[in-house]
Design a protein around this motif. Structure first.
Motif, short mmCIF file in Angstrom:
data_model
loop_
_atom_site.label_atom_id
_atom_site.label_comp_id
_atom_site.label_asym_id
_atom_site.label_seq_id
_atom_site.Cartn_x
_atom_site.Cartn_y
_atom_site.Cartn_z
N GLY A 74 6.34 -3.14 -9.62
CA GLY A 74 7.53 -2.49 -10.17
C GLY A 74 7.52 -0.99 -9.91
O GLY A 74 8.51 -0.42 -9.47
N ALA A 75 6.36 -0.36 -10.17
CA ALA A 75 6.24 1.08 -9.91
C ALA A 75 6.38 1.39 -8.43
O ALA A 75 7.08 2.35 -8.05
CB ALA A 75 4.90 1.60 -10.44
N LEU A 76 5.74 0.58 -7.59
CA LEU A 76 5.83 0.79 -6.15
C LEU A 76 7.27 0.66 -5.66
O LEU A 76 7.77 1.51 -4.92
CB LEU A 76 4.92 -0.20 -5.41
CG LEU A 76 4.84 -0.07 -3.90
CD1 LEU A 76 4.21 1.27 -3.51
CD2 LEU A 76 4.03 -1.22 -3.32
N THR A 77 7.95 -0.38 -6.12
CA THR A 77 9.34 -0.60 -5.71
C THR A 77 10.23 0.54 -6.19
O THR A 77 11.05 1.06 -5.43
CB THR A 77 9.85 -1.95 -6.25
OG1 THR A 77 9.00 -2.99 -5.78
CG2 THR A 77 11.28 -2.22 -5.81
N TYR A 78 10.05 0.96 -7.43
CA TYR A 78 10.88 2.03 -7.97
C TYR A 78 10.64 3.35 -7.23
O TYR A 78 11.59 4.01 -6.81
CB TYR A 78 10.61 2.22 -9.47
CG TYR A 78 11.34 3.39 -10.04
CD1 TYR A 78 12.70 3.32 -10.31
CD2 TYR A 78 10.69 4.60 -10.26
CE1 TYR A 78 13.40 4.42 -10.79
CE2 TYR A 78 11.37 5.70 -10.75
CZ TYR A 78 12.72 5.60 -11.02
OH TYR A 78 13.39 6.70 -11.49
N LEU A 79 9.36 3.72 -7.10
CA LEU A 79 9.05 5.02 -6.48
C LEU A 79 9.48 5.07 -5.01
O LEU A 79 10.06 6.07 -4.57
CB LEU A 79 7.56 5.32 -6.62
CG LEU A 79 7.08 5.58 -8.04
CD1 LEU A 79 5.58 5.68 -8.09
CD2 LEU A 79 7.74 6.83 -8.62
N ILE A 80 9.21 4.02 -4.27
CA ILE A 80 9.59 4.02 -2.86
C ILE A 80 11.11 3.90 -2.72
O ILE A 80 11.72 4.48 -1.82
CB ILE A 80 8.87 2.91 -2.08
CG1 ILE A 80 7.36 3.09 -2.17
CG2 ILE A 80 9.31 2.88 -0.63
CD1 ILE A 80 6.82 4.37 -1.57
N GLY A 81 11.75 3.18 -3.64
CA GLY A 81 13.21 3.11 -3.63
C GLY A 81 13.83 4.48 -3.85
O GLY A 81 14.81 4.86 -3.21
N ARG A 82 13.22 5.25 -4.77
CA ARG A 82 13.69 6.63 -4.99
C ARG A 82 13.45 7.48 -3.74
O ARG A 82 14.27 8.33 -3.41
CB ARG A 82 12.97 7.26 -6.19
CG ARG A 82 13.29 6.65 -7.51
CD ARG A 82 14.71 6.82 -7.93
NE ARG A 82 15.04 8.24 -7.96
CZ ARG A 82 16.26 8.73 -7.97
NH1 ARG A 82 17.28 7.92 -7.96
NH2 ARG A 82 16.47 10.02 -7.99
#
Length: 185
Positions: free
Chosen positions: A131-139
């Protein structure tokens, strides 16, 4: 898919594939929630399967070549003691660490950790990590220009610090050599 394979063969670059999906989601080509959900389901499903196989057939591993050389009775007893000592939080924390993520579940199965003590922290850690990886890279995909400017500034600062460290080390070596008496002849 690679997030599932990672539990069977840990060197698989699952994080890179997830990051690419998240980056494309940030740029509007994919859905970030779908990237996260597919990654999480694949990772948890294969982690649970590896755990179940290791729990059911782990004794076979300890009897063969690996049992004589790697999974000796003392090693398995030590692993079991560590799972009893650290329990669910140990599994949770270990699943957050990229190197250890792929080996936690088979060892938990071999150590016969109860399913709820192994699978719940594994699923939660997988959700937090991906979740953190997806959110941060999405940002990152959304704010790519800003991120590139910040990275450029950070790299410039790090280059200056590295240059200063090299200079200090070089001066220290030169001063140390000058202080040493010449070798006897």
């Amino acid at each position: 898919m690679l997030a599932a394979v990672e539990n069977v063969f840990p060197p698989v670059p699952a994080d890179v594939a997830v990051a690419l999906g998240a980056f494309l989601a940030g740029r509007g080509y994919m859905n970030a929630w779908l990237v996260f959900a597919l990654t999480w389901v694949a990772n948890v499903g294969s982690g649970a399967a590896v755990y179940a196989l290791a729990r059911r057939h782990g004794a076979l591993v300890t009897r063969g070549f690996l049992g004589r050389h790697i999974f000796t009775p003392n090693t398995v007893a030590h692993i079991e003691a560590q799972y009893r000592r650290h329990g669910a939080y140990g599994i949770f924390v270990s699943r957050l660490l990229p190197v250890w993520r792929g080996v936690v579940m088979p060892f938990a199965g071999i150590a016969r950790v109860p399913a709820w003590r192994a699978l719940i922290p594994m699923a939660l850690a997988s959700a937090v990590y991906y979740g953190a990886l997806t959110y941060l890279i999405g940002r990152l995909g959304t704010d790519l220009d800003l991120v590139l400017r910040v990275v450029r500034r950070v790299n410039t600062g790090l280059a200056i610090v590295a240059g200063m460290l090299i200079l200090v080390i070089a001066l220290w070596i030169i001063r140390r050599r000058r202080r040493q008496p010449p070798p006897p002849q």
